[in-house]
Enzyme design. Sequence first.
Site, PDB file in Angstrom:
ATOM      1  N   LYS A 121     -13.484   6.108 -16.350  1.00  0.00           N
ATOM      2  CA  LYS A 121     -13.254   6.898 -17.863  1.00  0.00           C
ATOM      3  C   LYS A 121     -12.364   6.273 -18.727  1.00  0.00           C
ATOM      4  CE  LYS A 121     -14.227  11.472 -15.731  1.00  0.00           C
ATOM      5  NZ  LYS A 121     -13.348  12.527 -15.285  1.00  0.00           N
ATOM      6  N   THR A 144     -14.547  -4.948   2.726  1.00  0.00           N
ATOM      7  CA  THR A 144     -13.379  -3.967   2.824  1.00  0.00           C
ATOM      8  C   THR A 144     -14.136  -2.663   2.847  1.00  0.00           C
ATOM      9  OG1 THR A 144     -13.251  -3.363   0.504  1.00  0.00           O
ATOM     10  CG2 THR A 144     -11.922  -5.426   1.362  1.00  0.00           C
ATOM     11  N   ARG A 145     -13.294  -1.509   3.208  1.00  0.00           N
ATOM     12  CA  ARG A 145     -13.835  -0.100   3.625  1.00  0.00           C
ATOM     13  C   ARG A 145     -14.373   0.298   2.024  1.00  0.00           C
ATOM     14  NH1 ARG A 145     -12.541   3.276   7.613  1.00  0.00           N
ATOM     15  NH2 ARG A 145     -12.335   4.969   6.170  1.00  0.00           N
ATOM     16  N   TYR A 146     -13.786   0.241   0.929  1.00  0.00           N
ATOM     17  CA  TYR A 146     -14.121   0.356  -0.398  1.00  0.00           C
ATOM     18  C   TYR A 146     -15.450  -0.478  -0.521  1.00  0.00           C
ATOM     19  CZ  TYR A 146     -14.010   2.164  -5.069  1.00  0.00           C
ATOM     20  OH  TYR A 146     -14.458   2.827  -6.189  1.00  0.00           O
ATOM     21  N   GLU A 147     -15.424  -1.691  -0.510  1.00  0.00           N
ATOM     22  CA  GLU A 147     -16.640  -2.392  -0.709  1.00  0.00           C
ATOM     23  C   GLU A 147     -17.950  -1.933  -0.074  1.00  0.00           C
ATOM     24  OE1 GLU A 147     -17.350  -6.820  -1.358  1.00  0.00           O
ATOM     25  OE2 GLU A 147     -17.812  -6.645   0.891  1.00  0.00           O
ATOM     26  N   ASP A 196      -8.112   0.770  -7.915  1.00  0.00           N
ATOM     27  CA  ASP A 196      -8.546   2.163  -8.164  1.00  0.00           C
ATOM     28  C   ASP A 196      -9.480   1.764  -9.680  1.00  0.00           C
ATOM     29  OD1 ASP A 196      -7.582   3.519  -6.121  1.00  0.00           O
ATOM     30  OD2 ASP A 196      -5.598   4.010  -6.959  1.00  0.00           O
ATOM     31  N   ASP A 210     -16.583  -3.369  -7.951  1.00  0.00           N
ATOM     32  CA  ASP A 210     -17.933  -2.878  -8.154  1.00  0.00           C
ATOM     33  C   ASP A 210     -18.017  -1.993  -9.411  1.00  0.00           C
ATOM     34  OD1 ASP A 210     -16.020  -1.015  -7.004  1.00  0.00           O
ATOM     35  OD2 ASP A 210     -17.980   0.188  -6.650  1.00  0.00           O
ATOM     36  N   ASP A 230       4.943   1.143  -5.056  1.00  0.00           N
ATOM     37  CA  ASP A 230       4.039   0.624  -6.389  1.00  0.00           C
ATOM     38  C   ASP A 230       4.290  -1.069  -6.394  1.00  0.00           C
ATOM     39  OD1 ASP A 230       3.279  -0.089  -8.807  1.00  0.00           O
ATOM     40  OD2 ASP A 230       4.421   1.480  -9.811  1.00  0.00           O
ATOM     41  N   GLU A 271       0.747  -1.214   0.075  1.00  0.00           N
ATOM     42  CA  GLU A 271       0.012  -0.046  -0.038  1.00  0.00           C
ATOM     43  C   GLU A 271       1.013   1.249   0.153  1.00  0.00           C
ATOM     44  OE1 GLU A 271      -3.569   0.411  -0.485  1.00  0.00           O
ATOM     45  OE2 GLU A 271      -2.462   2.463  -0.584  1.00  0.00           O
TER      46      GLU A 271
HETATM   47  C1  LIG Z   1      -9.917   1.827  -4.046  1.00  0.00           C
HETATM   48  S1  LIG Z   1      -8.706   1.629  -2.993  1.00  0.00           S
HETATM   49  C2  LIG Z   1      -9.341   0.007  -2.389  1.00  0.00           C
HETATM   50  C3  LIG Z   1      -8.387  -0.106  -1.173  1.00  0.00           C
HETATM   51  C4  LIG Z   1      -9.034  -1.497  -0.387  1.00  0.00           C
HETATM   52  N1  LIG Z   1      -8.759  -2.641  -0.966  1.00  0.00           N
HETATM   53  C5  LIG Z   1     -10.458  -1.533  -0.017  1.00  0.00           C
HETATM   54  O1  LIG Z   1     -11.114  -2.398  -0.867  1.00  0.00           O
HETATM   55  O2  LIG Z   1     -10.994  -0.990   0.762  1.00  0.00           O
HETATM   56  C6  LIG Z   1      -7.407   1.138  -3.948  1.00  0.00           C
HETATM   57  C7  LIG Z   1      -5.804   1.227  -3.417  1.00  0.00           C
HETATM   58  O3  LIG Z   1      -4.998   0.664  -4.347  1.00  0.00           O
HETATM   59  C8  LIG Z   1      -3.707   1.436  -3.930  1.00  0.00           C
HETATM   60  N2  LIG Z   1      -2.985   1.232  -5.302  1.00  0.00           N
HETATM   61  C9  LIG Z   1      -2.966   1.750  -6.081  1.00  0.00           C
HETATM   62  N3  LIG Z   1      -2.308   1.713  -7.309  1.00  0.00           N
HETATM   63  C10 LIG Z   1      -1.458   0.826  -6.615  1.00  0.00           C
HETATM   64  C11 LIG Z   1      -0.074   0.023  -6.891  1.00  0.00           C
HETATM   65  N4  LIG Z   1       0.442   0.201  -8.147  1.00  0.00           N
HETATM   66  N5  LIG Z   1       0.586  -0.607  -5.988  1.00  0.00           N
HETATM   67  C12 LIG Z   1      -0.081  -0.788  -4.949  1.00  0.00           C
HETATM   68  N6  LIG Z   1      -1.209  -0.356  -4.102  1.00  0.00           N
HETATM   69  C13 LIG Z   1      -1.629   0.595  -5.222  1.00  0.00           C
HETATM   70  C14 LIG Z   1      -4.466   2.979  -3.672  1.00  0.00           C
HETATM   71  O4  LIG Z   1      -3.233   3.576  -2.736  1.00  0.00           O
HETATM   72  C15 LIG Z   1      -5.608   2.464  -2.707  1.00  0.00           C
HETATM   73  O5  LIG Z   1      -5.364   2.403  -1.475  1.00  0.00           O
END
Ligand SMILES: C[S@@+](CC[C@H](N)C(=O)[O-])C[C@H]1O[C@@H](n2cnc3c(N)ncnc32)[C@H](O)[C@@H]1O
Length: 233
Positions: free
Chosen positions: A142, A212-215, A138, A174, A116, A89
């Site tokens: 778009k 998960t929080r996002y879910e 993420d 989602d 990353d 993360e």
């Molecule tokens: C939409 S959030 C979802 C977080 C968590 N999995 C949840 O479901 O609540 C996407 C996460 O992926 C991380 N992320 C984005 N690109 C990434 C990458 N290249 N490597 C590792 N993590 C990444 C972001 O920082 C973000 O916290």
Amino acid sequence: MTGEPRRSRSTEAFFGRRRGKTIRTPQADALEARLPAYLIDLGSRPPAPLAALFAAPVDRVRLEIGFGGGEHLLNEAARHPDTGFIGVEPFVNGMAKLMLALGDTPLRNLRVYNDDATRLLDWLPDGCLSGIDLLYPDPWPKRRHWKRRFVSRVNLDRFARVLEKGGRFRFASDIDSYVNWTLLHCRAHPAFDWQSSSADDWRRPYAGWPGTRYEAKAIREGRTPAYLTFVRV
Ligand SMILES: C[S@@+](CC[C@H](N)C(=O)[O-])C[C@H]1O[C@@H](n2cnc3c(N)ncnc32)[C@H](O)[C@@H]1O
């Protein structure tokens, strides 16, 4: 503003934020005190076998990419003490939240990386993982941003290299266009087969799923999640 992604110079697949609002003191303290013990240093070669990364004796290793606040990662690490977990993360606030949630008793089957995930993937040895979880990545809904999505041919090649045969890639989202995108990319990739035993099993959460929080946000806003599982053939 050009149409180019905000790609950090040092990363390939991270286009998000590294910091959010000011981190609360307990989280900041936990980050400072606990992160060094969990953080993987890519400056050293990976140990052989990779299981030696962990203080606990583990017989397999799984990876979660983009763990957010770490709710799912912690739940899985507690449910599977014989499995080593690597969580990635780059968002500091998420990492701080996980470090606070860990408490003072070390979780001996957990390590983390704070940049990353492509960097960590390229550091890992061939065939060393039994599973990769990419949960609510993420979405970049778009069309002009689809190229920022973590699922791509090149990242599936990375997954194929580090997953053992029979290893699983799990993808939850989602966003329908991202679910279709992932199905199409995996179908086109010779190393992955979609594991689906009934017409609607991809609508059911994985075993032991804590959410998960996002879910939770997606469900509150009326979107329906999909839970895909691909097998490394
Ligand atoms: C939409 S959030 C979802 C977080 C968590 N999995 C949840 O479901 O609540 C996407 C996460 O992926 C991380 N992320 C984005 N690109 C990434 C990458 N290249 N490597 C590792 N993590 C990444 C972001 O920082 C973000 O916290």
